[in-house]
Structure formats: C-alpha cells, structure tokens
Scaffold this active site. Structure first.
Site, PDB file in Angstrom:
ATOM      1  N   SER A  11       0.852  -1.199   0.000  1.00 33.19           N
ATOM      2  CA  SER A  11       0.000   0.000   0.000  1.00 33.19           C
ATOM      3  C   SER A  11       0.881   1.239   0.000  1.00 33.19           C
ATOM      4  CB  SER A  11      -0.896   0.004   1.237  1.00 33.19           C
ATOM      5  OG  SER A  11      -1.375   1.317   1.442  1.00 33.19           O
ATOM      6  N   HIS A  36      -1.432  -1.392  -4.133  1.00 34.33           N
ATOM      7  CA  HIS A  36      -2.675  -1.002  -3.476  1.00 34.33           C
ATOM      8  C   HIS A  36      -2.676   0.519  -3.283  1.00 34.33           C
ATOM      9  CE1 HIS A  36      -6.095  -1.991  -0.762  1.00 34.33           C
ATOM     10  NE2 HIS A  36      -5.655  -0.990  -0.020  1.00 34.33           N
ATOM     11  N   ASP A  38      -4.723   3.638  -1.777  1.00 37.60           N
ATOM     12  CA  ASP A  38      -5.771   4.010  -0.815  1.00 37.60           C
ATOM     13  C   ASP A  38      -6.269   5.426  -1.062  1.00 37.60           C
ATOM     14  OD1 ASP A  38      -6.039   1.729   0.998  1.00 37.60           O
ATOM     15  OD2 ASP A  38      -3.950   2.129   1.507  1.00 37.60           O
ATOM     16  N   MET A  40      -8.837   8.351  -0.037  1.00 41.64           N
ATOM     17  CA  MET A  40      -9.667   8.787   1.106  1.00 41.64           C
ATOM     18  C   MET A  40     -10.126  10.213   0.892  1.00 41.64           C
ATOM     19  SD  MET A  40      -7.209   7.435   4.129  1.00 41.64           S
ATOM     20  CE  MET A  40      -6.550   5.758   4.158  1.00 41.64           C
ATOM     21  N   HIS A  69      -8.447   1.285  -3.767  1.00 38.03           N
ATOM     22  CA  HIS A  69      -9.331   1.075  -2.611  1.00 38.03           C
ATOM     23  C   HIS A  69     -10.025   2.401  -2.334  1.00 38.03           C
ATOM     24  CE1 HIS A  69      -9.555  -0.044   1.987  1.00 38.03           C
ATOM     25  NE2 HIS A  69     -10.740   0.153   1.446  1.00 38.03           N
ATOM     26  N   MET A  71     -12.131   4.704  -0.393  1.00 35.92           N
ATOM     27  CA  MET A  71     -12.743   5.021   0.904  1.00 35.92           C
ATOM     28  C   MET A  71     -13.339   6.412   0.752  1.00 35.92           C
ATOM     29  SD  MET A  71      -9.693   3.464   3.252  1.00 35.92           S
ATOM     30  CE  MET A  71      -8.550   3.455   1.888  1.00 35.92           C
ATOM     31  N   MET A 140     -11.338  -5.817   6.025  1.00 34.86           N
ATOM     32  CA  MET A 140     -10.486  -4.858   6.736  1.00 34.86           C
ATOM     33  C   MET A 140     -10.076  -5.472   8.078  1.00 34.86           C
ATOM     34  SD  MET A 140     -10.067  -2.141   4.824  1.00 34.86           S
ATOM     35  CE  MET A 140      -9.031  -1.318   6.037  1.00 34.86           C
ATOM     36  N   ASP A 178      -6.500  -6.273   4.772  1.00 33.11           N
ATOM     37  CA  ASP A 178      -5.915  -4.930   4.706  1.00 33.11           C
ATOM     38  C   ASP A 178      -5.858  -4.302   6.088  1.00 33.11           C
ATOM     39  OD1 ASP A 178      -5.057  -2.428   3.963  1.00 33.11           O
ATOM     40  OD2 ASP A 178      -6.846  -1.902   2.802  1.00 33.11           O
ATOM     41  N   GLY A 180      -2.495  -3.537   9.214  1.00 30.34           N
ATOM     42  CA  GLY A 180      -1.686  -4.149  10.269  1.00 30.34           C
ATOM     43  C   GLY A 180      -1.043  -5.468   9.888  1.00 30.34           C
TER      44      GLY A 180
END
Ligand code: DX5
Ligand code: ZN
Length: 226
Positions: A11, A36, A38, A40, A69, A71, A140, A178, A180
């Site tokens: 990511s 990946h 992200d 947002m 992804h 969001m 998630m 996705d 941690g």
C-alpha cells in the site's frame, strides 16, 4: 521459480511520497504482485489521501496491476476518472452503498476487476447475495482511514467464515486482508484463509528498505506452508 500462491499488495499510503515512483519500482523488483492505492476523501473516513493523478503518475512506472481502494462517499462519481488514469481494479465498501450491485455492474462493464470491502464491525454474511458478482472480497483488519494501525485479531473468525463461503459459492474469488499486516500477523491471516495481503508499513516502513520488508513478509508466509 514457482509464483507463490499468496499475493502481496504493498500500500503506497506508507511510501515516501517524495520518491513514490522509485518506491513502487522497488516493490515490483522485490516481488510485489499488485500495488494497493488508498483513496480517502475526509468524509467516508476521517483522513484525506490522494486522487486519480497518483494512479496516472504511477501507470508508466510499473507493469503491476494498480488496485484502487475507494474510501470515499460516492465511488460511482469517480470510476471514469480512475479508469482513464489506468486503474486495473476497484475495491468498494459495502458500508454506505445503497446500490452496491449497480456499482459492481458498472465496474464490470468497464472490464475492470471488482472487489467488495467490509469493515471490522460488518459481518461476512452481508456479502452472500453479491458474492457471485465479485472477483475479490477484502476484509479490513483495522478500521479504515489510517496506515500503521494494529491488526485486529477479532477479525480472524470472520476471515475463516468468509473463506468457507467463498469455497461454497465462488472458489475463484480472492480473499484479501488490509491493515496491520506484518511478519507476525500475515501467517495468522493466511492460515485463516486469505490469499492476498495488503501491506503498507511493513513494506515501505521497513528500516532496512522495501526489499527487506518484502523478504521478511515472504519468509513469514512461507513458514506457514511448512
Ligand atoms: C487503511 C488502508 C490500508 C493501509 C494499510 O485505511 O486501507 O491499506 O494503508 O497500512 P498498514 O499496512 O500500515 O496497516
Ligand atoms: Zn487499503
């Protein structure tokens, strides 16, 4: 060399943005399977990241698929922009989407891969009806919005149930995690049934560099196969 069955999707949220192209190229050379991205909007999640210009900038830098992804509160309003920028697949959330089936149809109509994402508090069962329409399910393993959070072990039983459902309904559907993911948590996710792992901090934040981060993840995953 045989391609490992478990795929790693670094990511870029955890990358050094001043050297983004370089870092993505390094992830590719280190055996990443996809990148990946992200996105947002500060509404769907309490953080803002970046938009389609980043996909456009990365497209010539890597041959790897770019998975986006989303969001954001209105994913449908941005597909065309991301598709034109070079996105290969879209991950859209179940949460907040009253017309998820339509959204998925729209992604498939542009010949892109379609994935549905569920947050930690959302049960796997909500996906029963749409599973035949999707190429991947993303569970998630943290609450979305930020990198560098701790993996939530309470998601493990759900991952196991999701894998069982996928085997029954659509075995070719991928199961991605996705949040941690590192050398300690990756094996837990893989044993529970995931076959794609998003990893931000553990790849781009490794003190010895991207290649070392990728290698330690691979080694941890490989150990689960023995
Ligand atoms: C969280 C994002 C993740 C995040 C993962 O909202 O969807 O993709 O970048 O980062 P790490 O691997 O640091 O948890
Ligand atoms: Zn993500």
């Amino acid at each position: 060399m045989m391609k490992p069955a478990i795929k790693i999707a670094p990511s870029i949220l955890a990358a050094d943005f001043a050297r983004l192209g370089e870092q993505v190229a390094e992830a590719e050379r280190s055996g990443a399977d996809r990148i990946h991205v992200d996105v947002m909007d500060g509404h769907f999640v309490p953080n803002i990241s970046f938009g389609a210009v980043v996909v456009e900038a990365l497209r010539p830098v890597t041959r790897l698929p770019l998975e986006v992804h989303l969001m954001i509160t209105d994913p449908d309003a941005f597909f065309d922009e991301f598709t034109a920028a070079g996105a290969d697949s879209f991950l859209v959330h179940w949460e907040g989407n009253n017309n998820l089936h339509r959204t998925l149809q729209r992604i498939k109509a542009s010949k892109k891969r379609a994935g549905v994402v569920i947050n930690p508090a959302t049960p796997a069962t909500v996906l029963e009806e749409v599973l035949p329409e999707v190429d991947l399910v993303l569970v998630m393993t943290v609450n979305p919005g930020f990198g560098h959070q701790h993996f939530l072990p309470t998601t493990l039983p759900k991952i196991r149930r999701m894998r069982e459902t996928i085997e029954q309904v659509k075995p070719e559907c991928e199961l991605e995690l996705d949040g941690g993911i590192d050398a300690t948590t990756a094996p837990l996710g893989v044993v529970a049934g995931a076959n794609v792992l998003v990893a931000g901090t553990s790849v781009f934040g490794d003190s010895k560099g991207v290649a070392a981060g990728m290698a330690s993840l691979r080694a941890a995953i490989q150990a689960t196969a023995n």
